[in-house]
Motif scaffolding. Structure first.
Motif, PDB file in Angstrom:
ATOM      1  N   PHE A  56     -17.483  23.927 -60.971  1.00 35.68           N
ATOM      2  CA  PHE A  56     -16.594  23.106 -60.140  1.00 35.68           C
ATOM      3  C   PHE A  56     -15.230  23.767 -59.965  1.00 35.68           C
ATOM      4  CE2 PHE A  56     -19.617  20.394 -62.354  1.00 35.68           C
ATOM      5  CZ  PHE A  56     -20.267  19.840 -61.264  1.00 35.68           C
ATOM      6  N   CYS A  57     -15.222  25.094 -59.872  1.00 34.03           N
ATOM      7  CA  CYS A  57     -13.962  25.841 -59.799  1.00 34.03           C
ATOM      8  C   CYS A  57     -13.143  25.521 -58.552  1.00 34.03           C
ATOM      9  CB  CYS A  57     -14.222  27.336 -59.911  1.00 34.03           C
ATOM     10  SG  CYS A  57     -15.248  27.991 -58.595  1.00 34.03           S
ATOM     11  N   ASP A  58     -13.782  24.991 -57.499  1.00 36.17           N
ATOM     12  CA  ASP A  58     -13.046  24.663 -56.277  1.00 36.17           C
ATOM     13  C   ASP A  58     -12.576  23.208 -56.263  1.00 36.17           C
ATOM     14  OD1 ASP A  58     -15.674  23.769 -56.122  1.00 36.17           O
ATOM     15  OD2 ASP A  58     -15.776  24.005 -53.947  1.00 36.17           O
ATOM     16  N   MET A  59     -12.730  22.513 -57.402  1.00 34.14           N
ATOM     17  CA  MET A  59     -12.335  21.109 -57.492  1.00 34.14           C
ATOM     18  C   MET A  59     -11.275  20.936 -58.576  1.00 34.14           C
ATOM     19  SD  MET A  59     -15.962  19.156 -57.062  1.00 34.14           S
ATOM     20  CE  MET A  59     -15.970  18.242 -55.539  1.00 34.14           C
ATOM     21  N   ARG A  60     -10.538  19.851 -58.481  1.00 38.67           N
ATOM     22  CA  ARG A  60      -9.508  19.513 -59.470  1.00 38.67           C
ATOM     23  C   ARG A  60     -10.188  18.824 -60.646  1.00 38.67           C
ATOM     24  NH1 ARG A  60      -6.685  14.710 -59.376  1.00 38.67           N
ATOM     25  NH2 ARG A  60      -5.047  14.672 -60.923  1.00 38.67           N
ATOM     26  N   ILE A  61      -9.860  19.234 -61.852  1.00 40.65           N
ATOM     27  CA  ILE A  61     -10.452  18.665 -63.058  1.00 40.65           C
ATOM     28  C   ILE A  61      -9.330  18.089 -63.912  1.00 40.65           C
ATOM     29  CG2 ILE A  61     -11.747  19.158 -65.168  1.00 40.65           C
ATOM     30  CD1 ILE A  61     -13.070  21.483 -63.556  1.00 40.65           C
ATOM     31  N   GLU A  62      -9.465  16.804 -64.249  1.00 41.32           N
ATOM     32  CA  GLU A  62      -8.454  16.126 -65.063  1.00 41.32           C
ATOM     33  C   GLU A  62      -9.165  15.476 -66.253  1.00 41.32           C
ATOM     34  OE1 GLU A  62      -5.279  12.412 -64.779  1.00 41.32           O
ATOM     35  OE2 GLU A  62      -6.482  12.939 -63.050  1.00 41.32           O
ATOM     36  N   GLU A  63      -8.780  15.875 -67.450  1.00 37.47           N
ATOM     37  CA  GLU A  63      -9.391  15.297 -68.645  1.00 37.47           C
ATOM     38  C   GLU A  63      -8.574  14.105 -69.114  1.00 37.47           C
ATOM     39  OE1 GLU A  63     -10.548  17.969 -71.698  1.00 37.47           O
ATOM     40  OE2 GLU A  63     -11.705  19.206 -70.321  1.00 37.47           O
ATOM     41  N   LEU A  64      -9.262  12.984 -69.305  1.00 39.41           N
ATOM     42  CA  LEU A  64      -8.675  11.765 -69.835  1.00 39.41           C
ATOM     43  C   LEU A  64      -9.223  11.579 -71.252  1.00 39.41           C
ATOM     44  CD1 LEU A  64      -9.182   9.546 -66.657  1.00 39.41           C
ATOM     45  CD2 LEU A  64      -7.141  10.805 -67.327  1.00 39.41           C
ATOM     46  N   PRO A  65      -8.707  10.618 -72.014  1.00 41.71           N
ATOM     47  CA  PRO A  65      -9.193  10.464 -73.383  1.00 41.71           C
ATOM     48  C   PRO A  65     -10.717  10.301 -73.517  1.00 41.71           C
ATOM     49  CG  PRO A  65      -7.190   9.212 -73.089  1.00 41.71           C
ATOM     50  CD  PRO A  65      -7.573   9.739 -71.736  1.00 41.71           C
ATOM     51  N   ALA A  66     -11.346   9.525 -72.666  1.00 41.17           N
ATOM     52  CA  ALA A  66     -12.787   9.270 -72.825  1.00 41.17           C
ATOM     53  C   ALA A  66     -13.631   9.803 -71.663  1.00 41.17           C
ATOM     54  CB  ALA A  66     -13.027   7.775 -72.980  1.00 41.17           C
ATOM     55  N   GLN A  67     -12.982  10.289 -70.624  1.00 40.75           N
ATOM     56  CA  GLN A  67     -13.697  10.732 -69.424  1.00 40.75           C
ATOM     57  C   GLN A  67     -13.049  11.975 -68.844  1.00 40.75           C
ATOM     58  OE1 GLN A  67     -13.465   7.385 -66.738  1.00 40.75           O
ATOM     59  NE2 GLN A  67     -15.322   6.470 -67.553  1.00 40.75           N
TER      60      GLN A  67
END
Length: 71
Positions: free
Chosen positions: A21-32
């Motif tokens: 998913f290198c062309d997408m924004r990735i945001e890590e949250l505490p559980a997701q």
């Protein structure tokens, strides 16, 4: 024309999965993890969901993100 989608998956995204998913924004949250980016059509949408599942991730939701100026 593409539509921006937001995909939520349970847990953290493994490093190997990030490359898919290198062309997408990735945001890590505490559980997701939230992955967002443009999806060009329904076939592409199904492909992204299939890729997430193939990586062993549990898809919590997949939804279009409203854009400014759109009703």
């Amino acid at each position: 024309m593409s539509t921006v989608y937001e995909f939520r998956v349970d847990g953290a995204l493994p490093d190997a999965a990030r490359d898919a998913f290198c062309d997408m924004r990735i945001e890590e949250l505490p559980a997701q993890t939230v992955i967002s980016g443009p999806v060009i059509d329904e076939s592409h949408l199904h492909g992204v969901v299939a890729q997430l599942r193939a990586l062993g991730l549990t898809v919590v939701s997949a939804r279009p993100v409203p854009s400014a100026g759109r009703p």
